[in-house]
Design an enzyme around this catalytic site. Structure first.
Site, mmCIF file in Angstrom:
data_model
loop_
_atom_site.group_PDB
_atom_site.id
_atom_site.type_symbol
_atom_site.label_atom_id
_atom_site.label_comp_id
_atom_site.label_asym_id
_atom_site.label_seq_id
_atom_site.Cartn_x
_atom_site.Cartn_y
_atom_site.Cartn_z
ATOM 1 N N HIS A 30 0.836 -1.200 0.000
ATOM 2 C CA HIS A 30 0.000 0.000 0.000
ATOM 3 C C HIS A 30 0.868 1.246 0.000
ATOM 4 C CE1 HIS A 30 -2.371 -3.311 1.659
ATOM 5 N NE2 HIS A 30 -3.441 -2.703 1.193
ATOM 6 N N HIS A 70 -2.708 -1.183 7.091
ATOM 7 C CA HIS A 70 -2.213 -1.509 5.756
ATOM 8 C C HIS A 70 -1.176 -0.488 5.296
ATOM 9 C CE1 HIS A 70 -5.855 1.009 5.172
ATOM 10 N NE2 HIS A 70 -5.100 1.605 4.288
ATOM 11 N N HIS A 268 -4.007 2.836 -3.793
ATOM 12 C CA HIS A 268 -4.259 2.361 -2.423
ATOM 13 C C HIS A 268 -3.525 1.072 -2.113
ATOM 14 C CE1 HIS A 268 -6.712 1.402 1.200
ATOM 15 N NE2 HIS A 268 -6.473 0.174 0.793
ATOM 16 N N ARG A 363 -21.884 -17.543 37.628
ATOM 17 C CA ARG A 363 -21.822 -16.066 37.518
ATOM 18 C C ARG A 363 -21.989 -15.412 38.891
ATOM 19 N NH1 ARG A 363 -27.601 -13.424 35.945
ATOM 20 N NH2 ARG A 363 -28.909 -15.090 36.745
ATOM 21 N N SER A 390 -26.379 -8.809 35.070
ATOM 22 C CA SER A 390 -26.492 -10.215 34.663
ATOM 23 C C SER A 390 -25.148 -10.920 34.709
ATOM 24 C CB SER A 390 -27.051 -10.304 33.234
ATOM 25 O OG SER A 390 -28.351 -9.771 33.176
ATOM 26 N N GLU A 427 -20.317 -4.518 22.502
ATOM 27 C CA GLU A 427 -19.404 -5.615 22.827
ATOM 28 C C GLU A 427 -18.106 -5.517 22.023
ATOM 29 O OE1 GLU A 427 -22.442 -6.059 21.511
ATOM 30 O OE2 GLU A 427 -23.657 -6.686 23.227
ATOM 31 N N PHE A 453 -22.714 -13.255 22.696
ATOM 32 C CA PHE A 453 -22.275 -12.006 22.078
ATOM 33 C C PHE A 453 -20.752 -11.922 21.952
ATOM 34 C CE2 PHE A 453 -26.526 -10.673 23.862
ATOM 35 C CZ PHE A 453 -27.182 -10.951 22.683
ATOM 36 N N HIS A 489 -30.111 -16.162 21.862
ATOM 37 C CA HIS A 489 -29.238 -15.858 22.992
ATOM 38 C C HIS A 489 -28.485 -17.080 23.515
ATOM 39 C CE1 HIS A 489 -31.227 -12.068 22.818
ATOM 40 N NE2 HIS A 489 -30.718 -11.630 23.944
#
Lengths: 686, 686
Positions: A30, A70, A268, A363, A390, A427, A453, A489
């Site tokens: 590049h 890059h 590029h 947990r 949670s 996240e 997640f 989930h």
């Protein structure tokens, strides 16, 4: 600027020529951005940043993040010019085996590279983490010094590209940076309107500066990559703005001054071609027949930044010595943290649970563990992606990290030096920010969300593994056992697919005591990232759990009554209890059965062969794995005669007891699988 | 509004009460937003949207996307009231096994649910895809009709939450929506300032409306969830704005009117508790001792929307019939596409390559394939996340999809009905948008990026698998074979970890002819998502490739000379050539050796046992897998005596030939592995 000499201009032009040469030689890479950003990068490394090329690890240095990895030449050429140890030969070896100049900058590979970049968006997002870490560390070591007067005050500079701007992870992180009012963060956006698909207008029409305004950043626009006066002024303004992060949109022409290819996608990501490289040299007054050449006086001029850096370092050393003398305890903490060594006796603070006591979700066990060890380990901090309640990631009594002008019912007044992080439902940025925090200094940081997640975080988790960063992920709700939230989930493939990442440890403890042991092992081993997979549902406190066994990744939790198992049941997490129950059935029937708890496959596989063969003797062919996830992980452990109790499809919405029943996670199913593998093994032995 | 009757208000209040009841009964869930959004959702389903509860699949319907899927009751209660077939019993069964009302809305499970939502951000991002698909389909079927006068004109409505706004994927998709000027998209943001960690100010301080302004959206603010006049006016304005997507920030109080819990995180994700539910009922004038009750006149009033919907449907049917009469060929195309049936003889257009001809990268083969089949398959469209020139995803001669006011050197003038998609560097939004496109209608859409960046797309890919959508991913640069870009760009664990996703097919063809066969098999099977893993580097055109074998996932590419193999070499993609070379070595030594090409593990595993045992006979224990990736996939195929030629660590930056040599992907290595497994197998047979 007034002090911009002919040598400076020659140095900048030399950068362009060397960038074109280096890419041309290897045949790919590049060149375009390295050419057009030459004045900016030179200005940063020669005038703006506080750094000492002779000591790339100097704690007082400003950090530089090349988010558009890059364009690695943008960085390599500055490291070469400033004297970080890169020489012309290294530039000639760009993108070749074992060179100091790989295609993308690699952390801990090339001196002066602060972070591995390349996957777009990660650099900028991690830089937000660095800026956060700088503030938290200042809070640990020098909280009362006036702004700008502490040895722990410095800036984080980022160069980013259109691609970084388009990636969602930077949007997430930039919003967090705005909320956090990170005045120590300066981002320069290379607004060149060109990406691989040429004119970015085919995909990008937003007003980027307005967007950063909306995030609450200080924004500026500078027209022209050659506009050093404008660049310098904007950087000075950015440093002066200490209440907000700064965003500078710098309008450049990619590939400048390549006559045919500048301002096109062709500049590029591909070599310019020999004729165009010649043209560049001619336009800039260089000899087109020379390659990889730099005038001695230009190099000497550029390398004089080393003297300035040394002088700044010495001044800082004095400032640091004054601080150290006045703060012996904090200094001891700093040194301990720099070694990533935990305090003696910290294991004693880890809670334990009585076998057969009230069942506890892992947990929930985590919450208790954090509460106990939190006061012992000031380096430990973290939070959650809007799931604190949670994930149970909050250390009891800790302040929230944020501007002190913010106060809420649940969290009280935030503190700029706070310990509890609030990522919002972001996240991915959480993952990248954790990387930046781990790169920045000696704190130990964790971030929580649901295991499902982890999918949102994968690019950042992978980079943590690649960089061997000691980040910790708290991934709760680790199976269909989360119940009613249903298939969107419920992790099914996540455990196996995360275990596939080289260098990432996935730890899935079987009960509260194994959770304690898992936290111990993770914190004792700052050699790479680890994820804790924890349950939403309660689990019984098991007999036979063993902290050293957990640290070894797998161990005999309940041995065959004879000591010579005919059947081995291997399980993790919430399914270990099923293996324990099934073992009773087999033992009652006279089948000597061993239960192996294997909370961490990676740690187990790192053990000596003598240990692993002791735990799972190869001659015992009757083996069953039990894990509420896809079986992919387990074929190698159960072998040809073995059985996997697993789930190979998506989950469903119902209470977890119904789901375990419906999907075959019952003692009865484990027993049936055991009978099948026993039969096969017997057949083979017959 | 003037026509808002007491019955309407009662219906809205009934929604709140039923939401509280339903969550209370099951003991978990999300009551708060269903309560506060009751007026908005009711207004949408009763007055704003064109839909017919008796025909949820009606092509002319407006689409509704509940991006905040956790608030599934917001949707279920409207489906109940409008008469989609959900009844009170279904509401009582919320979040229980096999009910019509799972924790999050599930596509193809509950009539009226357009899309599975829950992972935040996905709904809004996919809705952008729906709006894009609506325009593309209009272009295929009715391009010349004036705006708003085609049976193919309709709107896409989205409700989203703070979490959706925080997720980066919506940022990416919203920027694309702005670029695309999607006037048929209306997003209502439930601006309630509350998420699980309570007051969102701990993590969110940006000016969201300003951000959407920056994206080029039409923006409005409505204060008060009870402000039906304001809501209706804003929706009318949004519909009237056909040149830009619309964003309506609706300030609500979550959990309204629960006296203790409204406006707190406690109202978000947990049952309110019996006393609070009683209070809600009392405040709204309901009998606190009654549960799951609705007045007959309220229900009858709400269900009268069915008559209005039917009338609209009938009017549309006439409009559609006129169109169909005037456009018989387009109608035939529409019907063919609705069946997802490809035209007869399309296989004949697939190119083939001569064995032993010039080596071809499989990504280059794809380009030729797309060029040949493109004219035959108008339903086929797609693009890339700013890697069109690398992924070779462009159908030759196709227009770019975008506003006709935009024109660039590389792509020419864009067309609102264009066929080439430009996602920018936004892999995640690309994945979500593909889902929306596939959900919307009968087009067949693909999106390309490097295989490594499948990590950025995982949440969207998983949802495609969960919904069984026929999206296709073009994932090029599929191993260390991409060379110089180095470890940040080289997939190692991606193949194994994607194969772990239930219902996702990963196809890694061995050469150009297998690529043609792979495209054939993928397009012939619209039963779920598929990813094509293609090389950057050239591959020889192999002898023995077979299209039907590819469709079966694995097959004997070169059999043992005796027909009775002593050794089986299983390989995929660029490593099949190594297996072929190694086979020659063994055959020369008198060891009958079979090469199995296994481009798609999932398809192979779906075959009859008789077929799979024919290809890999269980009695042949000497087996080697060869794939330039982690071995995780292969243990189950090679068995206890087998060997995996694999890479269990990150890659490096160098040319690919050096990397294959350095990392052990050579004929010699495969031969050595073959010798080891032969020795083990012989030992067992001895």
């Amino acid at each position: 600027p007034d002090d911009w000499s002919e040598l400076d201009q020659k140095a900048v032009d030399t950068i362009r020529v060397l960038a074109a040469d280096a890419v041309q030689k290897v045949g790919n890479g590049h060149p375009g951005t390295a050419m057009s950003l030459a004045p900016l990068a030179y200005e940063l490394f020669q005038h703006t940043m506080r750094h000492d090329p002779s000591d790339p690890g100097w704690q007082g240095r400003d950090r530089f993040v090349l988010s558009c990895g890059h364009s690695s030449l943008t960085l390599y050429l500055q490291l070469f010019l400033a004297g970080y140890g890169l020489e012309m030969r290294d530039l000639e070896e760009l993108r070749t085996w074992d060179s100091a100049t790989p295609g993308h900058p690699e952390y801990s590979h090339t001196p002066g590279v602060e972070i591995t970049t390349g996957p777009l968006g990660q650099g900028l997002a991690s830089a937000v983490g660095m800026a956060m870490a700088a503030r938290r560390e200042r809070g640990l070591f020098d909280p009362d010094a006036p702004q700008g007067e502490s040895p722990f005050d410095h800036f984080v500079y980022v160069i980013c590209s259109d691609g970084d701007i388009e990636e969602g992870v930077t949007a997430e992180a930039s919003s967090i940076a705005g909320r956090q009012q990170l005045g120590n963060l300066v981002v320069i956006y290379d607004d060149n309107h060109i990406s691989i698909e040429d004119d970015t207008t085919v995909a990008l029409s937003e007003d980027v500066v307005e967007r950063y305004d909306a995030y609450g950043w200080h924004t500026q626009v500078v027209r022209g990559g050659e506009n050093v006066v404008g660049i310098r002024e904007a950087l000075a303004n950015a440093k002066a703005e200490t209440g907000r992060p700064s965003f500078i949109a710098l309008r450049t022409i990619i590939g400048y001054p390549a006559p045919e290819k500048m301002n096109t996608g062709a500049a590029h990501g591909a070599a310019l071609g020999e004729p165009e490289v010649r043209s560049v040299k001619e336009i800039l007054g260089f000899d087109p027949d020379k390659h990889f050449a730099i005038d001695d006086d230009v190099l000497a001029h550029a390398r004089s930044v080393g003297q300035r850096g040394k002088a700044e370092h010495e001044a800082w050393d004095k400032q640091f010595a004054d601080w150290a003398a006045a703060n012996p305890e904090r200094r001891a903490l700093l040194e301990r943290m720099a070694r990533r060594q935990l305090p003696d006796g910290w294991h004693d603070k880890l809670p334990s649970w009585e076998v057969g006591g009230d069942p506890v979700a892992t947990r929930k066990a985590l919450q208790k563990i954090l509460g106990e060890i939190g006061p012992e380990l000031p380096e430990l901090w973290g939070g959650s992606a809007d799931l604190a309640e949670s994930n149970n990631t909050t250390i009891k009594g800790a302040d929230s990290f944020g501007p002190s002008t913010v106060s809420t019912n649940m969290w009280g007044q935030m503190s700029p030096y706070g310990r509890t992080l609030h990522f919002g439902v972001r996240e991915h940025a959480m993952g990248s920010i954790l990387n930046g925090i781990a790169l920045h200094g000696g704190t130990r940081v964790y971030g929580g969300t649901f295991l499902i997640f982890s999918d949102y975080m994968r690019p950042a988790v992978r980079l943590a593994a690649l960089m061997k960063l000691p980040t910790t992920y708290i991934w709760t709700h680790d199976s269909i056992g989360l119940g009613e939230d249903g298939p969107t989930h419920q992790p099914i493939e996540q455990l196996a697919s995360l275990r596939a990442v080289p260098g990432l440890s996935i730890v899935r403890p079987a009960d509260a005591n194994e959770t304690s042991a898992a936290v111990r092992a993770v914190l004792d081993n700052p050699t790479g990232p680890a994820g804790l997979a924890l349950t939403r549902q309660n689990l019984p406190i098991l007999e036979g759990t063993d902290a050293d066994g957990v640290a070894r990744g797998g161990y005999t939790l309940a041995d065959a009554s004879t000591g010579q198992p005919q059947l081995i049941l291997i399980a993790t997490g919430s399914e270990v209890q099923l293996a324990v129950e099934a073992r009773k059935v087999f033992e009652d029937e006279g089948v000597p059965t061993r239960v192996v708890s294997m909370p961490c496959v990676e740690w187990f596989q790192a053990q000596d062969r003598s240990y692993t063969r002791h735990v799972i003797p190869p001659e015992v062919k009757a083996r069953v794995s039990v894990e509420a996830a896809v079986s992919l992980t387990w074929h190698q452990f159960v072998g040809d005669d073995g059985e996997c109790v697993s789930i190979e499809h998506f989950g469903a919405s119902a209470d977890y007891k119904t789901l375990f029943q419906q999907f075959g996670f019952t003692t009865q199913h484990v027993v049936e699988a055991g009978r099948r593998t026993l039969a096969r093994a017997a057949e083979h032995n017959a």
